[in-house]
Every structure is written in C-alpha cells, then in structure tokens.
Design a protein around this motif. Structure first.
Motif, PDB file in Angstrom:
ATOM      1  N   UNK A  59       4.543 -12.871   9.939  1.00 20.96           N
ATOM      2  CA  UNK A  59       3.842 -12.031  11.776  1.00 20.96           C
ATOM      3  C   UNK A  59       2.319 -12.022  10.836  1.00 20.96           C
ATOM      4  N   UNK A  60       0.681 -11.882  11.439  1.00 25.06           N
ATOM      5  CA  UNK A  60      -0.105 -12.290  10.807  1.00 25.06           C
ATOM      6  C   UNK A  60      -0.370 -10.731   9.647  1.00 25.06           C
ATOM      7  N   UNK A  61      -1.211 -11.602   8.277  1.00 27.42           N
ATOM      8  CA  UNK A  61      -1.835 -11.291   7.308  1.00 27.42           C
ATOM      9  C   UNK A  61      -1.878  -9.771   7.564  1.00 27.42           C
ATOM     10  N   UNK A  62      -2.687  -9.753   8.849  1.00 26.27           N
ATOM     11  CA  UNK A  62      -3.431  -8.082   8.861  1.00 26.27           C
ATOM     12  C   UNK A  62      -2.194  -6.871   9.639  1.00 26.27           C
ATOM     13  N   UNK A  63      -1.178  -7.396   9.142  1.00 31.47           N
ATOM     14  CA  UNK A  63      -0.243  -6.628   9.824  1.00 31.47           C
ATOM     15  C   UNK A  63       0.658  -5.629   8.792  1.00 31.47           C
ATOM     16  N   UNK A  64      -0.141  -6.415   7.417  1.00 30.08           N
ATOM     17  CA  UNK A  64       0.641  -4.903   5.944  1.00 30.08           C
ATOM     18  C   UNK A  64       0.042  -4.506   6.267  1.00 30.08           C
ATOM     19  N   UNK A  65      -1.078  -4.187   6.536  1.00 27.92           N
ATOM     20  CA  UNK A  65      -1.753  -2.388   6.125  1.00 27.92           C
ATOM     21  C   UNK A  65      -0.817  -1.555   7.452  1.00 27.92           C
ATOM     22  N   UNK A  66      -1.007  -2.133   9.032  1.00 28.54           N
ATOM     23  CA  UNK A  66      -0.517  -1.874   9.955  1.00 28.54           C
ATOM     24  C   UNK A  66       0.822  -1.048   9.577  1.00 28.54           C
ATOM     25  N   UNK A  67       1.515  -1.541   9.135  1.00 30.46           N
ATOM     26  CA  UNK A  67       2.855  -1.152   8.947  1.00 30.46           C
ATOM     27  C   UNK A  67       2.766  -0.558   7.768  1.00 30.46           C
ATOM     28  N   UNK A  68       2.097  -0.593   6.673  1.00 32.44           N
ATOM     29  CA  UNK A  68       2.260   0.739   5.785  1.00 32.44           C
ATOM     30  C   UNK A  68       1.737   2.159   6.229  1.00 32.44           C
ATOM     31  N   UNK A  69       0.783   1.929   7.838  1.00 30.88           N
ATOM     32  CA  UNK A  69       0.273   2.967   8.093  1.00 30.88           C
ATOM     33  C   UNK A  69       1.005   4.059   9.225  1.00 30.88           C
ATOM     34  N   UNK A  70       2.396   3.728   9.683  1.00 32.21           N
ATOM     35  CA  UNK A  70       2.887   3.601  10.842  1.00 32.21           C
ATOM     36  C   UNK A  70       3.949   4.388  11.062  1.00 32.21           C
TER      37      UNK A  70
END
Length: 430
Positions: free
Chosen positions: A380-391
C-alpha cells in the motif's frame, strides 16, 4: 430496520467525540488517536459487523484505559523475532500457564510432603525431555545473565579464552569483554579475526585458564578465508567448555543449516550450552543453561544464581512452551507458502485496495543471519506506515522501495480481520 435506516441511526463522529464517557475513556490519547478509534468502530458498523446499539459500548471498550503502558501491536514486518516488538510472542498455552501461575502456586513446595521443593522443577524436566543429551538444566533471566553466571562461577579471577573472531557486540552497544570483566574474569583473545585453530587455544592454556568460551555468530557472518575450531575439537581441552549458542535452537533445523543447536553442541562435548528462551525457542525471556550435572550444580549453588533467577511466571510460560503445541515463532518460520499467499489475498480483498507482491522476511533477534524467508505482502502507499502505527490496533509494517509492505507472516490468523480493518482505516485517512 433496513440497512439504510440502520446506517442513518448511527451516531455522528463528532457526537461520539463529544460524549463525556468517551472523553474520560480516552485519557492519555491524542485527539487524532481517538478520532481513528471512533472512525474504525463506525466503519465496522456501516459494514454490518456491529449493531447500532453496540457502537458506543465498542468505542468505550476500545478506548478503555489499559492495565499497562505497553501497547499490543500487530507485527506485520515479516521479521519473526523482532527485538523492538518484544521478540517471541507467547503461545496460547504459555499465556494460559502464565495467568494460572499469577496467584499462589507450588513453585517451591512439594505438595505430597509439604516440604520445600526444587524451584521450577516442571520447566527443568521439560527442558531435559526436549534435549535428552543434557544431564541438567538451569534457568536465569536472560542469556547475558547465563553467561555472566558461568564466567563468575567457573573463571572468577582467572582467564576466559575467546577467539578474536567471536568477540561480539549485541544490541544497544553491549559487548562481550565488559560482560566477562564484570564477572571478575579476564578475557584472553586467541587466534585471528578470520581464522582461529585448535592450536591457538592450546598455546594459550595455562594454570590461570578458567574456561574456554565458544560464541556462535548468530547475528553476523564472516565469509571468505575463514576458519574456526569446532566444539568437538575444543571439548578435548582440559578446562570447561562453555558454548554460547545464542538464538535458542534446540535441535537441527534444515531451514537454519548454519545455526548451532543445543543438542548438537552437547553431543560434541560442550560442558555448558547457553541460549535465549525468547528467540527461536519461542518462549518467555530467559537464559537457559544445559549441560553436565556437576558443572550446572556449581552454577546453581553460586550466590549469583539467586540474584539472576526467574520468577514463577517465566517458569510456567517456559514449561508450557516446551510442552507444545508449536509456538508462534517456529510456526512463522515454517509458514506454508500457499497459506501465506491465500491469507494475504483474502486481506487484500477485504481491504479493496493494494497489491499482493513478493517479499522476503527475516528471522531476526540475532538468529539466522543471512537467512531469507520468501513470501508475499500487501503493498500500500508508503504514507500508510505511520498511520498504521498510530491506529487501533497499532500495526507495525515495513517501508521498502517506496511502499508500505504489510506482511502477514507473524500475524495470527485470528487477527486477519483486525489487520484488514486497520489497513482500510489507514487508506481512508489518505
């Protein structure tokens, strides 16, 4: 009520965010984290996974203050023994055993006689059953503690012979020489960085030699013009041989042909083999020592052993890990490729976005250096990594080649739906 009416009856996001009980439950979380939790619950309700009247209780449950500041995460990195994520996740049986041992137990009591019993005898018996070549076993709180105890009990005030090629550094800058020196022993380096032969140890032997230490290079590889004395060769020397096997493999594994295992080291003549309990063994953090009964008894009776011993919770979890079924770490290492691909494709379908791509997992935790674990991941897009960690739940994936790769290798199958929900939420935020 029709699906349309049910969706219309759902509370608004801003109404839930203003709910006094929700605000109280969200203590310690940022506004964005709370918003993500609320959106995630509402998303499940819109998909028909939650009834309308279950939305508010589910939000409160998701935001309830945890019993600990440690936050459970989903490991989607593809690194099986991830040190930053607590290394080995415990099996269900180990968790059950740990919880059952949290109250009063017979950890040091013989119920038949009412007298003091051998501490943690169940775990010790399980270790000896798992590695029949060991005469005795001892458990301390980690592998560094195991080495510290061995060096103190066998070589305090004397020399420890170590190959220059095995003078290792482990995580966070901890190095072998200071550890040995803290035991009151002196390191004497033998051989060269790339080649050390039996004669190098023989030439260094003297009245001050307390033990020979062989350190298996679990977390690095030296290639090219290299050579080292084997455990079998060193076992013929007239001093105790301690083998630091590192990653906790009990028996040979074809997947890890270069990883030294405890059974082989003992069969080749090691007096003591020590390793971690929370790496390839897949159990709780512990330092495990196996070997000759006479040597292990010297270690057990040393005053330092009392300071390094483990508690009842570790003993319970360790015994349950050894008695089975297969814990998560070896299961992830030997994951069926077809099942891995099927689960990843199912998560991709549930998410409705992303691409299933080839990837390579790793053993991690200082074990299986250079071993690749071929598999697949959801890209998935690279930006998802940070969103996943804070989800909620937090998902730790990896960034590679400008993409966020979500690898299911270390995710329990029962968590696939939660993982898909977290990825959906991360994509929506984008």
């Amino acid at each position: 009520m029709s699906d349309t009416d049910a969706r219309a009856a759902l509370p608004r996001t801003d109404a839930l965010l203003a709910d006094a009980d929700v605000v109280r439950a969200a203590t310690g979380r940022s506004p964005e984290q709370v918003r993500r939790v609320v959106r995630g619950v509402l998303s499940r309700a819109r998909a028909g996974e939650l009834a309308v009247d279950a939305v508010r209780p589910e939000v409160l449950h998701a935001l309830a203050a945890p019993a600990s500041s440690l936050t459970p995460v989903l490991n989607a990195t593809g690194v099986v023994v991830h040190t930053n994520l607590g290394r080995a996740p415990l099996s269900e049986k180990a968790v059950e055993a740990l919880v059952a041992a949290a109250g009063h137990t017979d950890v040091e009591l013989d119920l038949a006689t009412g007298r003091r019993g051998r501490r943690g005898s169940g775990a010790l018996v399980a270790l000896l059953e798992a590695v029949p070549g060991a005469e005795a076993a001892l458990v301390v709180n980690n592998a560094a503690a195991a080495l510290l105890l061995a060096a103190t009990a066998l070589a305090q005030g004397r020399e420890v012979l170590v190959s220059r090629g095995e003078m290792v550094e482990i995580g966070d800058g901890f190095r072998l020489p200071p550890l040995i020196e803290s035991a009151g022993a002196r390191i004497r380096e033998v051989g060269m960085t790339n080649r050390t032969a039996l004669r190098d140890y023989e030439d260094a032997l003297g009245p001050d030699t307390g033990l020979v230490l062989k350190v298996h290079p679990s977390n690095y590889r030296v290639t090219g013009f290299t050579g080292s004395a084997s455990v079998r060769e060193l076992a013929g020397l007239p001093v105790p041989l301690v083998v630091d096997a590192g990653s906790g493999l009990l028996a040979p594994d074809p997947l890890l042909p270069d990883e030294l295992d405890a059974a082989t080291a003992l069969a080749d003549g090691a007096d003591v083999v020590l390793f971690s309990g929370d790496k390839l063994l897949g159990g709780p953090q512990a330092g495990i020592l196996l070997g000759r009964a006479e040597v292990l008894e010297r270690l057990r009776r040393h005053p330092m052993a009392r300071a390094l011993r483990v508690d009842k919770l570790t003993l319970a979890a360790l015994e349950a890990t050894l008695r089975g079924p297969v814990p998560p770490v070896p299961a992830a290492l030997h994951l069926d490729p077809a099942e891995h691909r099927r689960r990843t494709a199912a998560v991709r379908e549930a998410v409705g976005a992303g691409e299933v791509v080839p990837c390579v997992g790793r053993v991690g935790g200082g074990g299986g250096a250079g071993v690749e674990l071929p598999g697949v991941a959801l890209a998935v897009p690279e930006a998802c990594a940070a969103r996943l960690r804070s989800g909620s739940p937090p998902v730790v994936a990896r960034v590679e080649g400008g993409r966020c790769l979500v690898d299911l290798r270390c995710v329990a199958p029962e968590d696939d739906a939660r993982l898909a929900e977290a990825v959906r939420a991360a994509l929506v935020e984008g």
